[in-house]
Motif scaffolding. Structure first.
Motif, PDB file in Angstrom:
ATOM      1  N   HIS A  16       0.845  -1.196   0.000  1.00  0.00           N
ATOM      2  CA  HIS A  16       0.000   0.000   0.000  1.00  0.00           C
ATOM      3  C   HIS A  16       0.880   1.246   0.000  1.00  0.00           C
ATOM      4  O   HIS A  16       2.082   1.196   0.296  1.00  0.00           O
ATOM      5  CB  HIS A  16      -0.916   0.015   1.223  1.00  0.00           C
ATOM      6  N   SER A  17       0.253   2.358  -0.315  1.00  0.00           N
ATOM      7  CA  SER A  17       0.872   3.677  -0.218  1.00  0.00           C
ATOM      8  C   SER A  17      -0.158   4.613   0.403  1.00  0.00           C
ATOM      9  O   SER A  17      -1.301   4.683  -0.076  1.00  0.00           O
ATOM     10  CB  SER A  17       1.281   4.188  -1.598  1.00  0.00           C
ATOM     11  N   GLN A  18       0.236   5.313   1.471  1.00  0.00           N
ATOM     12  CA  GLN A  18      -0.694   6.184   2.185  1.00  0.00           C
ATOM     13  C   GLN A  18      -0.046   7.531   2.462  1.00  0.00           C
ATOM     14  O   GLN A  18       1.112   7.606   2.878  1.00  0.00           O
ATOM     15  CB  GLN A  18      -1.115   5.526   3.507  1.00  0.00           C
ATOM     16  N   PHE A  63      -3.895   0.687  -2.752  1.00  0.00           N
ATOM     17  CA  PHE A  63      -3.435  -0.682  -2.566  1.00  0.00           C
ATOM     18  C   PHE A  63      -2.944  -1.250  -3.900  1.00  0.00           C
ATOM     19  O   PHE A  63      -3.542  -1.009  -4.954  1.00  0.00           O
ATOM     20  CB  PHE A  63      -4.558  -1.559  -2.008  1.00  0.00           C
ATOM     21  N   ASN A  64      -1.862  -2.009  -3.831  1.00  0.00           N
ATOM     22  CA  ASN A  64      -1.264  -2.613  -5.017  1.00  0.00           C
ATOM     23  C   ASN A  64      -1.026  -4.100  -4.764  1.00  0.00           C
ATOM     24  O   ASN A  64      -0.920  -4.537  -3.613  1.00  0.00           O
ATOM     25  CB  ASN A  64       0.061  -1.934  -5.356  1.00  0.00           C
ATOM     26  N   ASN A  97       1.509  -7.379 -12.284  1.00  0.00           N
ATOM     27  CA  ASN A  97       1.404  -6.346 -11.257  1.00  0.00           C
ATOM     28  C   ASN A  97       0.117  -5.570 -11.443  1.00  0.00           C
ATOM     29  O   ASN A  97      -0.191  -5.104 -12.551  1.00  0.00           O
ATOM     30  CB  ASN A  97       2.598  -5.393 -11.327  1.00  0.00           C
ATOM     31  N   LEU A  98      -0.645  -5.469 -10.359  1.00  0.00           N
ATOM     32  CA  LEU A  98      -1.938  -4.782 -10.367  1.00  0.00           C
ATOM     33  C   LEU A  98      -1.833  -3.570  -9.450  1.00  0.00           C
ATOM     34  O   LEU A  98      -1.671  -3.721  -8.234  1.00  0.00           O
ATOM     35  CB  LEU A  98      -3.041  -5.729  -9.883  1.00  0.00           C
ATOM     36  N   ASN A  99      -1.906  -2.391 -10.019  1.00  0.00           N
ATOM     37  CA  ASN A  99      -1.752  -1.159  -9.256  1.00  0.00           C
ATOM     38  C   ASN A  99      -3.091  -0.470  -9.057  1.00  0.00           C
ATOM     39  O   ASN A  99      -3.944  -0.494  -9.934  1.00  0.00           O
ATOM     40  CB  ASN A  99      -0.780  -0.221  -9.982  1.00  0.00           C
ATOM     41  N   ASN A 100      -3.255   0.145  -7.878  1.00  0.00           N
ATOM     42  CA  ASN A 100      -4.496   0.826  -7.515  1.00  0.00           C
ATOM     43  C   ASN A 100      -5.677  -0.148  -7.620  1.00  0.00           C
ATOM     44  O   ASN A 100      -6.605   0.035  -8.415  1.00  0.00           O
ATOM     45  CB  ASN A 100      -4.724   2.055  -8.392  1.00  0.00           C
ATOM     46  N   ARG A 105      -6.822   2.236 -11.798  1.00  0.00           N
ATOM     47  CA  ARG A 105      -6.436   0.824 -11.781  1.00  0.00           C
ATOM     48  C   ARG A 105      -5.750   0.456 -13.100  1.00  0.00           C
ATOM     49  O   ARG A 105      -6.209   0.812 -14.186  1.00  0.00           O
ATOM     50  CB  ARG A 105      -7.659  -0.054 -11.572  1.00  0.00           C
ATOM     51  N   ASN A 106      -4.613  -0.239 -13.000  1.00  0.00           N
ATOM     52  CA  ASN A 106      -3.877  -0.625 -14.197  1.00  0.00           C
ATOM     53  C   ASN A 106      -3.077  -1.882 -13.912  1.00  0.00           C
ATOM     54  O   ASN A 106      -2.872  -2.263 -12.757  1.00  0.00           O
ATOM     55  CB  ASN A 106      -2.963   0.509 -14.669  1.00  0.00           C
ATOM     56  N   PHE A 107      -2.603  -2.537 -14.975  1.00  0.00           N
ATOM     57  CA  PHE A 107      -1.832  -3.764 -14.801  1.00  0.00           C
ATOM     58  C   PHE A 107      -0.630  -3.769 -15.725  1.00  0.00           C
ATOM     59  O   PHE A 107      -0.556  -3.036 -16.721  1.00  0.00           O
ATOM     60  CB  PHE A 107      -2.699  -4.994 -15.073  1.00  0.00           C
ATOM     61  N   LEU A 108       0.345  -4.607 -15.373  1.00  0.00           N
ATOM     62  CA  LEU A 108       1.524  -4.809 -16.208  1.00  0.00           C
ATOM     63  C   LEU A 108       1.888  -6.289 -16.151  1.00  0.00           C
ATOM     64  O   LEU A 108       2.111  -6.848 -15.070  1.00  0.00           O
ATOM     65  CB  LEU A 108       2.695  -3.964 -15.715  1.00  0.00           C
TER      66      LEU A 108
END
Length: 791
Positions: free
Chosen positions: A719-721, A740-741, A756-759, A781-784
């Motif tokens: 996570h990033s807060q 959350f990632n 990788n799933l971000n946001n 939300r995005n993925f790589l």
């Protein structure tokens, strides 16, 4: 009858296969054992290999290794890992038996370098050593200052490509904007004021975040580090350590694709070039072609970074690093929103006033040469030199001023900039004793210069053909920029010219469990007399600023794994050359000065597999410049009296188990304006500094299954807060957020797949910003998806 015959055939076949399998098994055996050091501590991730074969294993968190299915015979078992002497031992494997061989490894003191020339072999989120803060290799737990590290393993697991992508994994750091522009312990820190690469100063352009393709680790040295690196930011210094050659062959390549039409390719190749392993190489390559969730924004970039290490004899080391990066993108000036709005998210997150055809083209070249010579057992000489060049071409349409709350006047800028820089550092280290004191004395000299040439032409508003822009009914089109009526060109032909020299002494003194780090630096900064044109006028300016910069640090080894420390350090920053030379900023201005008081504790836990630290600090800076926020004079600055940050940080990183890696951090920081020259008018004393959240935290935890049907499957979560932040416009606050990632991994031998799933929750949030005209939304939300192969 046919059915019976078929069953008999199948039964016979199974019997034959079972016999063959049993016979083959009877011809093989296993090797296992425990790997420890001379103090009895287990060694994690040691490499055990049978010479001339593909059989091998890696020791786990309990130092255990197991090589199975080895054909019977005689072999040579080779042990190797960083920090310990490599050795080999003859071993026999008997059919259907397990041979046990425990290993006691001897520490290799030759691994401790005074210049980092050859690559490191760690494979964890934890970094053990650093050259950055003291210019000699020291265990991080022994350095009396906070140093946070993001290693290549965490960069890879996060699939991070740029520096701004990893700041959430460092306590007390957050994005100020989407550029090379971050907040460290409440103080703004940007690439235009100097990033370090291998301890040498570069000039990364402010407008794009540095690429991490060739980076081994990023070290964040918290607090002013001027005693080691001349003019530095009070919040901290960012040092990017490039990947160095290894003395063993390793090759890796990866392909990625994902959201926003993203395509990436990266390669990493290293190994010896001769049998004696005196000549080593490394080559890192990277390519990206991607769009963005932001209107008009795209990214096309590539990096080529070869490196050579030459070790002709013991005590002599030479390294040459070359880095070339090319980026073609657009300068994203952020999201312009309706002036005075109370709904920060009413404007779409992708909204951008940039127009089709805008571009930002950048080229960076950096050549670094490093040399280390052991003159005797007690004396060593070290020297490093970097030549750096940056070229920029910019065409952009931007917000010039609000006409009404929902419409703006447009401006167009055409700019051509070049920057050339040199950085030389040379020093001697002496080891000696005085009575019961052990000294490592360092005496050195630094030289840094930079020279910028920048030509600008601009046009503003309807009268010059650029036009206005409606925020409610926007229109994006290819505009006839050559038909604009331009104002007189501005020539900042020496806008960032400077030269600084420093001489310094440092003594690391050891007394039983105490270590004292004492250093003193004299800095001579010179901004030369220059003459250039600005809107048709000749401008002359010059500046000389000197500073005496002491640092005192004390470390006490509470146990062999836990250290307590305290430090006092001072900082110095001359105002930027562009600020001094631009008459529209309103100068002249006094230089920036700062100091740090810090106490803390650092330790290694879980058999030295996890590093954890806590720090309490106060940083004070004087003579800060801020934008006057005058719409009619966008470049106008004013001098603020004093700013102060107080807070504490907690962070931990490492690999607790062979299949469990963690990185967690939390920071509380109260960054306030404590004095203000214009306080009678603006009443700013007691206000929180811009983009300085009180609370921030981040995490990344990776778990991998090592047994059973799911062997090789891994999962990552983090996570990033960031809490609420102020902007330069005190009527606009940026709300806090939690993002959350996650990631899924699957590894089969040398092949690894990752997603990788971000946001994960598709949170709408603002990562940073200046005002209503320029605030920067985070990605939805995005993925790589990445496929990697090592060979």
């Amino acid at each position: 009858m046919a059915t019976i015959l078929l069953k008999l055939k199948k039964t016979g076949l199974l019997i034959i296969l079972a016999f063959l399998f049993q016979n083959a098994s009877a011809q093989t055996g296993d090797i296992k054992g425990i790997v420890k050091d001379q103090e009895g501590k287990y060694i994690l991730s040691a490499n055990l290999a049978l010479k001339g074969t593909s059989y091998g294993a890696t020791s786990d968190g309990n130092g255990a290794y197991h090589i199975s299915g080895v054909p019977a015979g005689n072999y040579t078992l080779v042990f190797s890992t960083v920090g310990y002497k490599q050795f080999s031992k003859k071993i026999s494997v008997r059919p259907a038996e397990t041979t046990t061989l425990d290993i006691e490894a001897e520490t290799d003191v030759s691994e401790l370098q005074t210049v980092e020339v050859t690559g490191r072999k760690e494979s964890s989120y934890k970094n053990n050593q650093s050259f950055s803060a003291t210019k000699i290799e020291m265990a991080i737990k022994d350095i009396p200052q906070t140093i946070s590290t993001v290693t290549k393993e965490l960069i890879q697991d996060r699939q991070a490509l740029r520096l701004k992508d990893i700041v959430q994994n460092v306590a007390g750091i957050n994005e100020f904007s989407v550029y090379d522009d971050i907040t460290m312990r409440g103080f703004r820190n940007s690439g235009s004021s100097g990033r370090l690469m291998n301890g040498l100063r570069t000039h990364n352009n402010f407008w794009t975040s540095p690429l991490l393709v060739n980076i081994e680790r990023v070290e964040f040295i918290k607090g002013p580090a001027s005693a080691a690196f001349a003019n530095t930011s009070p919040g901290g210094t960012v040092n990017m350590v490039t990947k160095k050659p290894l003395d063993e062959s390793r090759q890796a390549i990866s392909f990625s694709t994902g959201s926003f039409s993203t395509y990436r390719i990266q390669g990493d190749f290293t190994g010896p070039l001769n049998d004696d392993k005196t000549l080593l190489y490394r080559l890192n390559l990277g390519y990206e072609n991607a769009e963005s969730f932001r209107d008009q924004v795209f990214n096309k970039s590539f990096v080529v970074a070869p490196s050579i290490s030459f070790l002709p004899r013991e005590g002599t080391r030479f390294n040459a690093d070359f880095v070339y990066s090319n980026q073609h993108t657009i300068l994203d000036r952020g999201r312009t929103i309706i002036q005075g709005t109370k709904d920060l998210f009413a404007t779409p997150m992708n909204f951008n006033v940039a127009q089709p055809g805008d571009y930002l083209k950048q080229q960076n070249l950096a050549l670094t040469l490093s040399f280390s010579q052991q003159l005797s057992k007690k004396i060593a000489f070290n020297a490093s030199y970097m030549k750096f060049r940056y070229d920029e071409l910019l065409n952009e349409h931007v917000h010039a001023a609000y006409i009404t709350p929902d419409s703006i006047r447009m401006a167009f800028t055409d700019r051509n900039s070049k920057f050339n820089g040199n950085n030389l550092t040379a020093y001697l280290t002496f080891k000696f004793n005085t009575s019961v004191l052990q000294h490592t004395l360092l005496a050195g000299y630094d030289y840094i210069d930079g020279y910028n040439i920048s030509y600008n032409r601009s046009a503003i508003g309807l009268a010059n053909g650029v036009g206005d822009f409606s925020l409610k009914n926007p229109s994006w089109k290819l505009r006839p920029v050559e038909s604009y009526t331009y104002a007189a060109a501005n020539d900042y032909s020496s806008g960032s010219r400077f030269k600084t020299q420093g001489v310094y002494l440092q003594d690391l003194v050891q007394l039983n469990r105490f270590q004292f780090l004492l250093s003193l630096r004299q800095e001579f900064y010179h901004y030369p007399v220059t003459s250039f044109s600005y809107a048709g006028s000749n401008i002359k300016t010059a500046q000389d600023q000197n500073a005496l910069l002491p640092r005192i640090g004390i470390t006490y080894a509470l146990t062999k794994d836990i250290s307590l420390y305290t430090t006092y350090a001072t900082g110095f920053e001359p105002q930027a050359g562009g600020t001094l030379s631009n008459p529209s900023t309103g100068g002249p201005f006094d230089p920036l000065t700062s100091d740090l008081l810090e106490v803390g504790a650092k330790g290694e836990f879980f058999n030295s597999r996890l590093f954890a630290g806590v720090a309490v600090y106060q940083i004070t800076q004087n003579n800060v410049l801020v934008n006057a926020n005058d719409a009619s004079k966008p470049d106008l600055l004013r001098e603020r009296g004093q700013e102060r940050a107080r807070g504490f940080e907690l962070e931990a990183s490492g690999r607790i188990l062979p299949n469990l890696s963690v990185q967690v951090n939390y920071a509380f920081n109260e960054a306030l304006i404590t004095e203000d020259i214009e306080n009678d008018i603006n009443k700013r004393v007691g206000l929180t500094k811009e983009n300085a959240p009180k609370h921030s935290s981040g995490s990344w935890i990776k778990y991998t299954v090592r047994k059973g049907a799911l062997n090789g499957l891994g999962i990552g979560l983090g996570h990033s807060q960031v809490s609420e932040r102020e902007t330069f416009d005190r009527t606009l606050q940026l709300p806090g957020y939690v993002v959350f990632n996650g990631a899924l991994y699957y590894q089969v031998k040398r092949l690894q797949l990752s997603v990788n799933l971000n946001n994960l929750t598709n949170k709408e949030y603002i990562s940073g910003g200046y005002n209503y005209e320029r605030n920067f939304p985070g990605a939805p939300r995005n993925f790589l998806l990445t496929v990697g192969y090592t060979f």
